[in-house]
Design an enzyme around this catalytic site. Structure first.
Site: not given
Length: 529
Positions: A299, A310, A324
């Protein structure tokens, strides 16, 4: 399978249909048309009739409340694994980890010789203010004798935790003398940062165990202190961090990513795409980052790792994270219980969905970590997970992978060297923790100025190891095994030393010792250097 349990399934199927309508009754504000009200009343009555028949006719006694709540949970898990029903009495415990505090007396404890023993007293806590000390033994709470009665950790928490401002009467035993203490419970912090210190002259280390509402403040304090000690690079340890408050994760990323950098986006059928960007000038903007993750990082942990990966802001090290990526919204029902409903999905800045695939079988989904262990994914990079259709490209041209969870830039296999049945039995029986408490009671650890001095100067002698083996055999009936002992000797030595350090410096002491032989941390140090 028990045949009487089979008989319940058709009835539970009927309940599942009825509960969908029944939830609507809980969530309505009373402004319904007469026709819809009559329909709801019809299904509400049907549900009541079914439960009444079960209560009257079923072969065994049933718990009507438990059956109803289990039916709601099964209904929601049929939609996705993270939509859930939370009973009113369970909400308080869940909110503690989110708030980062609870009502209590402010001690850390262990159960030693079937007696509640104080390991540490939090500074300025309610227990501190009435003079409770480390090594005190608590033998009575509110008139209940709790020594030598088969005490459990759960029962201790039931006795000592409670609303702030409420009293609890405690009898302690200190050097043979009984002392009575009246403690007024207060707010006890749940620290989410378990360790922060310098790994090398210029590499700092922060381990964050969960994201609570206090986590960002704790992170800022720790990071500023490390910068003051010369930190130019950081290892950010998110292993075993199951997530928590998204806002805290975003605030932490504000300290790392340049202003205006995308952090995460959310999108769902009834929720248009929303992109969250960093909003501040990062005071860690020039600090090189390595982030540690494993299959229990989930999460909010995955949002942090994904944003850093990224945006080409750091190196992700370890093993694939949990996966998740579903966003839940809490909807309170009229009886005080909670409906935690999935409303959208998380996507990393390159567009990857964090959520791993899921089928209808909730148990299989939750056992995924065991499946990874059995199929070898924890020991060797699974190339099948790097499918061409799941490739994404970062601004600097690095290939990252979707398909569920965050794939690390550097894979580090699970370290099982030195493991044995003897070592695992010592772990499961809590022998390391108990023995270290026993050792700290009779040996002065205050002579070590800090954990660094302890690491240099403390000698784990043969006598200490022999005492440890004898303690395991005498107190826990763990028979000594020479072959397995030799196989696990280095692990045993590290664990004994780390747990003794924990007695003096809490989590910092333990992690300082454990981390010296940690493969992921050593890999991160090499990557940063």
């Amino acid at each position: 399978m028990n045949s009487s349990n089979k008989a319940l399934y058709p009835l539970i199927g009927s309940l599942l249909v009825a509960v969908g309508i029944f939830l609507g009754i809980f969530l309505t504000d009373g402004k319904t048309s007469s026709s819809s009200s009559s329909i709801e009343g019809k299904y509400e009555q049907k549900l009541a009739d079914i439960i009444q028949v079960l209560d009257r006719e079923y072969v065994d006694t049933i718990d009507k409340k438990q059956l109803f709540e289990k039916t709601i949970s099964d209904l929601l898990h049929g939609l996705d694994p993270h939509s859930n029903y939370i009973a009113a009495e369970d909400l308080a415990a869940m909110s503690e980890s989110i708030q980062g505090k609870f009502g209590g007396v402010g001690i850390r404890f262990t159960i030693y010789d079937d007696t509640l023993s104080v390991v540490n007293v939090i500074d300025q806590s309610p227990a501190f203010k009435v003079g409770i000390q480390k090594f005190d033994q608590i033998i009575n709470v509110d008139g209940e004798d709790i020594a030598n009665v088969g005490l459990s950790n759960e029962h201790v928490r039931e006795l000592l935790k409670g609303e702030e401002g409420t009293p609890v009467n405690i009898t302690i035993l200190r050097k043979g003398e009984k002392l009575n203490k009246k403690v007024i419970r207060g707010a006890v912090p749940i620290e989410s940062i378990s360790a922060s210190y310098m790994l090398t002259d210029d590499i700092g280390y922060i381990r964050l165990g969960q994201f609570s509402m206090q986590s960002a403040n704790e992170f800022y304090v720790a990071a500023i202190a490390l910068k003051g000690q010369g930190m130019k690079k950081m290892v950010f340890d998110l292993r075993y961090n199951g997530g928590g408050v998204l806002g805290s994760a975003v605030s932490i990323l504000d300290a790392i990513l340049e202003k205006g950098t995308p952090i995460v986006s959310t999108k769902g059928k009834n929720n248009p795409e929303r992109i969250i960007y960093s909003e501040s000038k990062p005071f860690l903007g020039h600090v090189d980052m390595a982030v540690l993750i494993n299959s229990s990082s989930a999460s909010a942990s995955e949002i942090v790792a994904g944003a850093i990966q990224d945006n080409d802001r750091g190196t992700i090290i370890g093993r694939r994270s949990f996966g998740k990526g579903l966003v839940q919204q809490d909807i309170q029902l009229k009886d005080g219980s909670n409906l935690r409903l999935t409303v959208s999905r998380y996507y990393t800045p390159t567009g990857r969905s964090i959520q791993k695939p899921y089928m209808e079988n909730y148990e299989d989904y939750m056992m995924d970590e065991l499946n990874r262990y059995e199929n070898g994914e924890l020991y060797e990079l699974d190339s099948s997970l790097l499918a061409d259709s799941l490739k994404y490209t970062t601004p600097k041209g690095k290939i990252v992978y979707g398909g569920g969870g965050i794939m690390p830039d550097i894979f580090v296999p699970l370290d099982t060297t030195g493991s044995s049945m003897y070592y695992r039995r010592l772990q499961y029986a809590n022998v390391f923790n108990e023995f270290s408490y026993h050792y700290a009671r009779f040996n002065d650890l205050t002579k070590y100025r800090n954990v660094q001095a302890f690491d240099r100067e403390f000698k784990l002698t043969e006598k200490i190891l022999n005492d440890f083996k004898k303690y395991a055999a005498d107190k826990h009936d763990i028979a000594f095994n020479e072959r397995e002992y030799q196989l696990s000797l280095e692990r045993i030595k590290t664990s004994v030393k780390a747990e003794i350090a924990r007695q003096r410096w809490l989590e910092l002491g333990a992690y300082y010792i454990f981390n010296k032989n940690d493969n992921e941390i050593n890999t991160a140090i090499k990557a940063l250097q």
